[in-house]
Design a protein around this motif. Structure first.
Motif, PDB file in Angstrom:
ATOM      1  N   LEU A 153       0.842  -1.207   0.000  1.00 52.56           N
ATOM      2  CA  LEU A 153       0.000   0.000   0.000  1.00 52.56           C
ATOM      3  C   LEU A 153       0.876   1.255   0.000  1.00 52.56           C
ATOM      4  O   LEU A 153       0.688   2.172  -0.801  1.00 52.56           O
ATOM      5  CB  LEU A 153      -0.917  -0.028   1.233  1.00 52.56           C
ATOM      6  N   GLY A 154       1.856   1.272   0.889  1.00 53.09           N
ATOM      7  CA  GLY A 154       2.739   2.433   1.018  1.00 53.09           C
ATOM      8  C   GLY A 154       3.504   2.725  -0.259  1.00 53.09           C
ATOM      9  O   GLY A 154       3.598   3.880  -0.691  1.00 53.09           O
ATOM     10  N   GLN A 155       4.029   1.660  -0.890  1.00 49.46           N
ATOM     11  CA  GLN A 155       4.829   1.850  -2.102  1.00 49.46           C
ATOM     12  C   GLN A 155       3.969   2.362  -3.254  1.00 49.46           C
ATOM     13  O   GLN A 155       4.377   3.256  -3.992  1.00 49.46           O
ATOM     14  CB  GLN A 155       5.508   0.528  -2.502  1.00 49.46           C
ATOM     15  N   VAL A 156       2.769   1.789  -3.393  1.00 48.31           N
ATOM     16  CA  VAL A 156       1.892   2.249  -4.480  1.00 48.31           C
ATOM     17  C   VAL A 156       1.459   3.689  -4.206  1.00 48.31           C
ATOM     18  O   VAL A 156       1.403   4.519  -5.118  1.00 48.31           O
ATOM     19  CB  VAL A 156       0.678   1.314  -4.640  1.00 48.31           C
ATOM     20  N   TYR A 157       1.220   4.005  -2.938  1.00 53.47           N
ATOM     21  CA  TYR A 157       0.836   5.379  -2.579  1.00 53.47           C
ATOM     22  C   TYR A 157       1.953   6.344  -2.937  1.00 53.47           C
ATOM     23  O   TYR A 157       1.693   7.453  -3.428  1.00 53.47           O
ATOM     24  CB  TYR A 157       0.532   5.443  -1.081  1.00 53.47           C
ATOM     25  N   SER A 187       7.317 -11.440   5.342  1.00 59.29           N
ATOM     26  CA  SER A 187       8.008 -10.322   5.994  1.00 59.29           C
ATOM     27  C   SER A 187       9.300 -10.001   5.263  1.00 59.29           C
ATOM     28  O   SER A 187       9.710  -8.826   5.203  1.00 59.29           O
ATOM     29  CB  SER A 187       8.234 -10.585   7.492  1.00 59.29           C
ATOM     30  N   GLY A 188       9.924 -11.036   4.674  1.00 61.59           N
ATOM     31  CA  GLY A 188      11.115 -10.786   3.862  1.00 61.59           C
ATOM     32  C   GLY A 188      10.785  -9.923   2.656  1.00 61.59           C
ATOM     33  O   GLY A 188      11.462  -8.926   2.364  1.00 61.59           O
ATOM     34  N   LEU A 189       9.712 -10.289   1.970  1.00 62.96           N
ATOM     35  CA  LEU A 189       9.270  -9.509   0.814  1.00 62.96           C
ATOM     36  C   LEU A 189       8.984  -8.067   1.203  1.00 62.96           C
ATOM     37  O   LEU A 189       9.348  -7.125   0.473  1.00 62.96           O
ATOM     38  CB  LEU A 189       7.994 -10.121   0.240  1.00 62.96           C
ATOM     39  N   ALA A 190       8.327  -7.908   2.374  1.00 64.50           N
ATOM     40  CA  ALA A 190       7.996  -6.553   2.830  1.00 64.50           C
ATOM     41  C   ALA A 190       9.272  -5.737   3.020  1.00 64.50           C
ATOM     42  O   ALA A 190       9.349  -4.565   2.610  1.00 64.50           O
ATOM     43  CB  ALA A 190       7.199  -6.628   4.134  1.00 64.50           C
ATOM     44  N   LEU A 191      10.298  -6.359   3.617  1.00 59.26           N
ATOM     45  CA  LEU A 191      11.582  -5.655   3.827  1.00 59.26           C
ATOM     46  C   LEU A 191      12.213  -5.286   2.493  1.00 59.26           C
ATOM     47  O   LEU A 191      12.738  -4.171   2.318  1.00 59.26           O
ATOM     48  CB  LEU A 191      12.535  -6.547   4.628  1.00 59.26           C
ATOM     49  N   ILE A 192      12.170  -6.231   1.542  1.00 60.68           N
ATOM     50  CA  ILE A 192      12.783  -5.973   0.239  1.00 60.68           C
ATOM     51  C   ILE A 192      12.070  -4.830  -0.470  1.00 60.68           C
ATOM     52  O   ILE A 192      12.688  -3.866  -0.933  1.00 60.68           O
ATOM     53  CB  ILE A 192      12.736  -7.251  -0.635  1.00 60.68           C
ATOM     54  N   ILE A 193      10.730  -4.938  -0.523  1.00 60.57           N
ATOM     55  CA  ILE A 193       9.957  -3.922  -1.247  1.00 60.57           C
ATOM     56  C   ILE A 193      10.147  -2.544  -0.628  1.00 60.57           C
ATOM     57  O   ILE A 193      10.299  -1.536  -1.326  1.00 60.57           O
ATOM     58  CB  ILE A 193       8.462  -4.297  -1.260  1.00 60.57           C
ATOM     59  N   ALA A 194      10.153  -2.514   0.722  1.00 58.30           N
ATOM     60  CA  ALA A 194      10.262  -1.223   1.404  1.00 58.30           C
ATOM     61  C   ALA A 194      11.706  -0.788   1.567  1.00 58.30           C
ATOM     62  O   ALA A 194      11.968   0.303   2.070  1.00 58.30           O
ATOM     63  CB  ALA A 194       9.595  -1.307   2.770  1.00 58.30           C
ATOM     64  N   GLY A 215      -0.079   5.970  10.297  1.00 59.06           N
ATOM     65  CA  GLY A 215       0.264   7.083   9.415  1.00 59.06           C
ATOM     66  C   GLY A 215       1.460   6.775   8.544  1.00 59.06           C
ATOM     67  O   GLY A 215       2.005   7.645   7.887  1.00 59.06           O
ATOM     68  N   ALA A 216       1.867   5.518   8.543  1.00 56.25           N
ATOM     69  CA  ALA A 216       3.001   5.113   7.712  1.00 56.25           C
ATOM     70  C   ALA A 216       2.914   3.619   7.459  1.00 56.25           C
ATOM     71  O   ALA A 216       2.247   2.888   8.193  1.00 56.25           O
ATOM     72  CB  ALA A 216       4.324   5.431   8.412  1.00 56.25           C
ATOM     73  N   ALA A 217       3.577   3.187   6.382  1.00 51.58           N
ATOM     74  CA  ALA A 217       3.665   1.754   6.097  1.00 51.58           C
ATOM     75  C   ALA A 217       5.052   1.295   6.508  1.00 51.58           C
ATOM     76  O   ALA A 217       6.049   1.687   5.906  1.00 51.58           O
ATOM     77  CB  ALA A 217       3.424   1.493   4.619  1.00 51.58           C
ATOM     78  N   GLU A 218       5.092   0.475   7.574  1.00 48.52           N
ATOM     79  CA  GLU A 218       6.395   0.053   8.095  1.00 48.52           C
ATOM     80  C   GLU A 218       6.607  -1.434   7.858  1.00 48.52           C
ATOM     81  O   GLU A 218       5.700  -2.228   8.092  1.00 48.52           O
ATOM     82  CB  GLU A 218       6.453   0.298   9.612  1.00 48.52           C
ATOM     83  N   PRO A 219       7.805  -1.830   7.458  1.00 51.22           N
ATOM     84  CA  PRO A 219       8.082  -3.264   7.316  1.00 51.22           C
ATOM     85  C   PRO A 219       8.424  -3.903   8.663  1.00 51.22           C
ATOM     86  O   PRO A 219       9.355  -4.679   8.772  1.00 51.22           O
ATOM     87  CB  PRO A 219       9.277  -3.292   6.352  1.00 51.22           C
ATOM     88  N   ALA A 220       7.626  -3.572   9.694  1.00 49.30           N
ATOM     89  CA  ALA A 220       7.877  -4.112  11.033  1.00 49.30           C
ATOM     90  C   ALA A 220       7.299  -5.523  11.125  1.00 49.30           C
ATOM     91  O   ALA A 220       6.455  -5.901  10.326  1.00 49.30           O
ATOM     92  CB  ALA A 220       7.237  -3.223  12.082  1.00 49.30           C
TER      93      ALA A 220
END
Ligand SMILES: Nc1ncnc2c1ncn2[C@@H]1O[C@H](COP(=O)(O)OP(=O)(O)OP(=O)(O)O)[C@@H](O)[C@H]1O
Ligand SMILES: [Mg+2]
Lengths: 320, 261
Positions: free
Chosen positions: A90-94, A141-148, A242-247
């Protein structure tokens, strides 16, 4: 031979049909609210009730998805990471200025895709759900870290802000979204063929199979539902933070399972409600909120949650 | 074995057999569960299938009910060759089975179990909701048509006795305009009274014109209930007898191999 006469079960039958685990969570919630209310005057203030509801919205959505999977006797360990992935997408597309609508759609689609993978591998591949979703937990979660690229992406959007700030009366839009999810889920579980088939597969895979229930489709469906709901939870999460975090969000995973167990849903499958896990989620949110109000150190909160969950699991021993 | 069942011409075979199994084989890995089975079910009769533990009876009926696919051999229903890929197809063709494990879901109610896999729904297009009232009412009819002693169609199956569970499973098999009802040891776990009730139920089904295949280890019961008997030994169907032309002793002899077929 006596023909069937009694049309409705007597109140005694009904009482027997209400097992301890299913009433434990509502009773505990009432006790907890009364106790915290007595100990701290602000607990039952409008502002605090709003805060508890707001804090439980995301967990309710995740727990409902988890409940569908657990109803079939499975478990989805990937819900929290799937939510994280959805949030990051969501964050990346935004960030590309595609507009919040596309960003939300992309986030939900990414999470749903993870659910589909879970479902296909579990149902078609015949691999244990525990292992499969442990794998997707890590992969998502790995993908999320990579994308972000490991960095949080601020998402300061008017629509998302209103989701967690505005609403109707004491209910923010996030809370309303969670309530709608719960109501729709209840209808699906108890008023549709899919719902009966989910409970049948969880109750007896063998019986479901020999009566022509499509086990594979049902299994895929529940993981798909869980993934899609993790996507909706991702939207609520981004709105709140208020943010998209790869937490990693591990506590959401533990609490989603905890809410379902607290709600009296059998981990063996076949017995499930939606109201139970919703109450379970509210219970966990109230517990954390009340302890905070009472000034109990944050360090004690996971301990308290753990004790409550083990007690609830203990109650399920009295089932049947 | 590639055709699936279509409701074809009901022109009967020579004698009026609803179901004809010819040269059926089924192996599980290296275990040859059925080496050669050929049986016929005459229309409107109770046919018994007997044989020692492991003779292949359950495997044979699982081939008939679409749970297993035979390795070779033919099954024909009303003269049409059939090849079921799923229990669903067998049910739609009119073959209902009461499995040895009953195939009931304990945590669902009696009516939910009766309608499992073919729930009634109402709604618009793809949005369909369960017709719960319709199913409950029809379930009551199914249950009272067979004069089954069940506390209520809304009670969970978990709370029923062995005989009541058996009755629910039989009612489900009989209640769908089926042609053939197959029962795998329906009274194995029951006491004297409940056995008598289930036997009464089976007679009632025959009176309604259903064809019944009954697996039983109880030769007295076979002599009481059945019209004809097929005997299986070590994976093969080895003999057929008319009940009025045989005796319990002869059946014992055929099953154990003391008597040649
Ligand atoms: N799914 C399976 N996989 C492997 N072997 C099987 C399977 N089903 C049955 N068998 C084997 O096939 C043989 C026949 O078993 P089956 O259950 O048909 O016997 P049966 O006549 O029904 O016996 P019983 O009277 O004990 O119920 C046995 O040796 C059994 O172990
Ligand atoms: Mg058997």
């Amino acid at each position: 031979m006596t023909a069937l006469t009694a049309a409705r079960p007597s109140w005694r039958d009904r009482l027997v049909d209400l097992p301890l685990p299913e009433i434990a969570a509502p009773v505990a919630l009432v006790l907890l609210v009364v106790a915290f209310g007595a100990l701290d005057g602000t607990f039952l203030s409008r502002g605090n009730i709003e805060a508890v509801l707001q804090a439980s919205a995301i967990l309710v959505v995740l727990a409902v998805g988890q409940a569908f999977v657990i109803a079939t006797g499975g478990i989805d360990l990937s819900v929290a990471s799937t939510m994280t992935l959805g949030a990051v997408v969501l964050g990346q597309v935004y960030a590309t200025d595609a507009g919040i609508g596309w960003a939300i759609l992309a986030g939900i689609a990414a999470a749903t895709a993870v659910g589909l993978v879970n479902g296909l591998v579990v149902a078609k591949g015949g691999i244990t759900d525990f292992i499969v979703t442990l794998g997707t937990l890590s992969a998502a979660s790995g993908l999320a870290l990579i994308i972000a690229n490991g960095k949080p992406q601020p998402v300061l959007d008017g629509f998302l802000l209103r989701l967690s700030a505005d609403g109707v009366g004491p209910f923010t839009w996030s809370v309303i979204v969670a309530a709608v999810v719960a109501v729709v889920a209840h209808v699906v579980l108890f008023r549709t063929r899919l719902g009966v088939h989910i409970l049948a597969v969880g109750g007896s895979t063998e019986a479901a199979r020999s009566t022509g229930v499509h086990n594979v489709r049902v299994k895929v469906a529940v993981y798909l539902i869980s993934g899609a709901l993790a996507g909706i939870a991702a939207v609520l999460l981004v709105a709140r933070v208020g943010a998209a975090e790869p937490a990693s969000n591990t506590s959401f995973l533990l609490n989603s399972v905890a809410a379902v167990v607290l709600g009296g849903v059998s981990l063996f499958g076949g017995r499930a409600t939606i109201a139970g896990p919703v109450v379970g989620a509210l219970l966990l949110a109230s517990l954390v909120n009340g302890l905070t109000l009472l000034g109990v150190s944050q360090f004690y909160q996971p301990l308290a949650v753990g004790i409550v969950v083990v007690l609830a699991a203990f109650l399920t021993r009295f089932q049947r | 074995m590639t055709t699936t069942y279509e409701p074809g011409p009901t022109a009967a075979t020579d004698s009026d057999d609803v179901l004809v199994v010819d040269g059926l084989r089924k192996s599980f890995g290296s275990v040859q569960a059925i080496k050669q089975a050929s049986i016929r079910l005459p229309r409107g009769k109770v046919t018994a299938l007997i044989g020692d533990n492991g003779a292949g009876k359950s495997t044979l009926i699982r081939c008939l009910s679409g749970v297993h696919r035979p390795d070779s051999g033919t099954i024909s229903l009303d003269g049409t060759a059939i090849d079921f890929h799923s229990p669903d197809q067998a049910r739609r063709a009119g073959i209902e089975t009461v499995h040895q494990n009953l195939a009931l879901v304990d945590d669902l109610t009696v009516w939910q179990n009766l309608f499992l896999g073919r729930e009634l729904t109402r709604g618009l297009g793809p949005v369909q909701f369960l017709d719960r009232k319709g199913m409950r009412d029809k379930a009551k009819e199914m249950v009272s048509a067979l004069a089954i002693n069940v506390p209520s169609v809304t009670s969970r199956v978990r709370r029923l006795s062995g005989g009541q569970r058996q009755a629910v499973s039989i009612a489900r098999a009989a209640g769908w305009g089926s042609k053939i009802v197959i029962m795998d040891e329906p009274t194995a776990a029951l006491g004297v009274q409940e056995t008598a009730r289930v036997e009464e139920l089976i007679r009632g089904l025959r009176e309604r014109g259903l064809t019944i295949l009954l697996i039983s280890h109880n030769f007295d019961q076979v002599m009481r209930l059945a019209d004809g008997v097929w005997v299986m030994r070590a994976g093969s169907s080895i003999a057929h007898r008319q009940v009025d032309q045989t005796s319990g002793e002869e059946l014992v002899g055929l099953v154990t191999g003391a008597l040649a077929a």
